[in-house]
Design a protein around this motif. Sequence first.
Motif, PDB file in Angstrom:
ATOM      1  N   GLU A  43      41.411  47.319  53.124  1.00 30.74           N
ATOM      2  CA  GLU A  43      40.069  47.827  53.420  1.00 30.74           C
ATOM      3  C   GLU A  43      39.002  46.757  53.203  1.00 30.74           C
ATOM      4  O   GLU A  43      38.045  46.672  53.977  1.00 30.74           O
ATOM      5  CB  GLU A  43      39.776  49.054  52.541  1.00 30.74           C
ATOM      6  CG  GLU A  43      40.662  50.253  52.833  1.00 30.74           C
ATOM      7  CD  GLU A  43      40.533  50.755  54.259  1.00 30.74           C
ATOM      8  OE1 GLU A  43      39.420  50.693  54.816  1.00 30.74           O
ATOM      9  OE2 GLU A  43      41.545  51.176  54.830  1.00 30.74           O
ATOM     10  N   ASP A  44      39.148  45.964  52.164  1.00 34.83           N
ATOM     11  CA  ASP A  44      38.140  44.931  51.890  1.00 34.83           C
ATOM     12  C   ASP A  44      38.150  43.847  52.967  1.00 34.83           C
ATOM     13  O   ASP A  44      37.092  43.343  53.366  1.00 34.83           O
ATOM     14  CB  ASP A  44      38.334  44.324  50.495  1.00 34.83           C
ATOM     15  CG  ASP A  44      39.753  43.825  50.255  1.00 34.83           C
ATOM     16  OD1 ASP A  44      40.676  44.280  50.945  1.00 34.83           O
ATOM     17  OD2 ASP A  44      39.934  42.980  49.370  1.00 34.83           O
ATOM     18  N   ILE A  45      39.352  43.490  53.461  1.00 34.04           N
ATOM     19  CA  ILE A  45      39.430  42.472  54.510  1.00 34.04           C
ATOM     20  C   ILE A  45      38.873  43.019  55.826  1.00 34.04           C
ATOM     21  O   ILE A  45      38.188  42.308  56.563  1.00 34.04           O
ATOM     22  CB  ILE A  45      40.880  41.975  54.685  1.00 34.04           C
ATOM     23  CG1 ILE A  45      41.291  41.168  53.448  1.00 34.04           C
ATOM     24  CG2 ILE A  45      41.026  41.120  55.937  1.00 34.04           C
ATOM     25  CD1 ILE A  45      42.697  40.634  53.483  1.00 34.04           C
ATOM     26  N   TYR A  93      50.604  52.852  38.959  1.00 32.02           N
ATOM     27  CA  TYR A  93      50.410  54.299  39.143  1.00 32.02           C
ATOM     28  C   TYR A  93      49.021  54.594  39.704  1.00 32.02           C
ATOM     29  O   TYR A  93      48.876  55.379  40.656  1.00 32.02           O
ATOM     30  CB  TYR A  93      50.608  55.027  37.813  1.00 32.02           C
ATOM     31  CG  TYR A  93      50.213  56.487  37.882  1.00 32.02           C
ATOM     32  CD1 TYR A  93      51.023  57.414  38.551  1.00 32.02           C
ATOM     33  CD2 TYR A  93      49.017  56.930  37.313  1.00 32.02           C
ATOM     34  CE1 TYR A  93      50.657  58.748  38.642  1.00 32.02           C
ATOM     35  CE2 TYR A  93      48.644  58.258  37.393  1.00 32.02           C
ATOM     36  CZ  TYR A  93      49.468  59.164  38.064  1.00 32.02           C
ATOM     37  OH  TYR A  93      49.098  60.481  38.159  1.00 32.02           O
ATOM     38  N   LEU A  94      47.996  53.968  39.146  1.00 26.35           N
ATOM     39  CA  LEU A  94      46.616  54.214  39.601  1.00 26.35           C
ATOM     40  C   LEU A  94      46.410  53.745  41.034  1.00 26.35           C
ATOM     41  O   LEU A  94      45.716  54.400  41.818  1.00 26.35           O
ATOM     42  CB  LEU A  94      45.625  53.524  38.662  1.00 26.35           C
ATOM     43  CG  LEU A  94      45.542  54.076  37.234  1.00 26.35           C
ATOM     44  CD1 LEU A  94      44.602  53.234  36.388  1.00 26.35           C
ATOM     45  CD2 LEU A  94      45.095  55.541  37.254  1.00 26.35           C
ATOM     46  N   THR A 109      44.494  53.803  48.644  1.00 27.16           N
ATOM     47  CA  THR A 109      43.660  52.878  49.410  1.00 27.16           C
ATOM     48  C   THR A 109      44.137  51.467  49.112  1.00 27.16           C
ATOM     49  O   THR A 109      44.255  51.090  47.949  1.00 27.16           O
ATOM     50  CB  THR A 109      42.179  53.006  49.021  1.00 27.16           C
ATOM     51  OG1 THR A 109      41.747  54.351  49.282  1.00 27.16           O
ATOM     52  CG2 THR A 109      41.312  52.039  49.823  1.00 27.16           C
ATOM     53  N   THR A 110      44.425  50.715  50.168  1.00 23.03           N
ATOM     54  CA  THR A 110      44.950  49.362  49.985  1.00 23.03           C
ATOM     55  C   THR A 110      43.861  48.330  50.213  1.00 23.03           C
ATOM     56  O   THR A 110      43.216  48.326  51.253  1.00 23.03           O
ATOM     57  CB  THR A 110      46.112  49.101  50.956  1.00 23.03           C
ATOM     58  OG1 THR A 110      47.120  50.093  50.768  1.00 23.03           O
ATOM     59  CG2 THR A 110      46.713  47.727  50.711  1.00 23.03           C
ATOM     60  N   SER A 113      45.083  44.860  45.686  1.00 27.72           N
ATOM     61  CA  SER A 113      46.146  45.810  45.323  1.00 27.72           C
ATOM     62  C   SER A 113      47.449  45.468  46.049  1.00 27.72           C
ATOM     63  O   SER A 113      48.536  45.625  45.500  1.00 27.72           O
ATOM     64  CB  SER A 113      45.719  47.241  45.653  1.00 27.72           C
ATOM     65  OG  SER A 113      45.640  47.446  47.048  1.00 27.72           O
ATOM     66  N   PHE A 114      47.341  44.982  47.295  1.00 24.77           N
ATOM     67  CA  PHE A 114      48.513  44.573  48.063  1.00 24.77           C
ATOM     68  C   PHE A 114      49.235  43.428  47.369  1.00 24.77           C
ATOM     69  O   PHE A 114      50.462  43.456  47.188  1.00 24.77           O
ATOM     70  CB  PHE A 114      48.081  44.153  49.474  1.00 24.77           C
ATOM     71  CG  PHE A 114      49.174  43.539  50.299  1.00 24.77           C
ATOM     72  CD1 PHE A 114      50.178  44.330  50.842  1.00 24.77           C
ATOM     73  CD2 PHE A 114      49.198  42.176  50.534  1.00 24.77           C
ATOM     74  CE1 PHE A 114      51.190  43.759  51.603  1.00 24.77           C
ATOM     75  CE2 PHE A 114      50.201  41.601  51.296  1.00 24.77           C
ATOM     76  CZ  PHE A 114      51.200  42.399  51.830  1.00 24.77           C
TER      77      PHE A 114
END
Length: 202
Positions: A1-3, A121-122, A128-129, A133-134
């Motif tokens: 999402e950020d990218i 877990y969170l 949402t990736t 996080s990826f």
Amino acid sequence: EDIKLELTDHIASEIEVVLVEKECSFEEALKIVFEKWSPELIPSTSFWTPNNMKLPRIVLNKYKVEYKKQFVTGSIIALVVVISGAYLAKMIPNETFFGYLRTAFQAIFIIEFTAISISKYLIWKSKTTTFNSFFFQKQTGIPLLLFILFLAIGLMPMRFVFPDFKIVIGYNFMIVCYSIWPIRPLQLALQHFRYMSKLKQV
């Protein structure tokens, strides 16, 4: 999402520039800008990605930068720590001191195992990736988590007395690396949580 958001901002800004400079229609400006950015979206692979994983080039370049920070920097720090510790073990053969050192590393692994487990877990729960996080998920898989657990419960303690000096270096290097390598992914997981918190506030 950020990218996606970052890419959209870049494309929108460049379309505005093309519209002014070339005095063309929006459709023409859109085509010009997309032709420029299309190579960044081509799936590519690299030595620095696990299992020849294909990623859009814009993601791949960010992944390589982070992986090099994690792997190369962490390995150099670990090597310095291990060599220093090995020479210290020769100069000060104090088993009590080494016992404290083993305990300290076990504590580090317990903290890392707990932090990685909670973060995974969170991130899974958020659904949402982001790039952060990826990268975190790819670099903290189940095999790594299990290995850190083994180290945390003392199945593979640090050792300082071996007949061969090279074995001391190699064995402890592996252990110290696994105490350092997860630090960068955990930092990126924290950045992911901060990003998600900002999204909720918008």
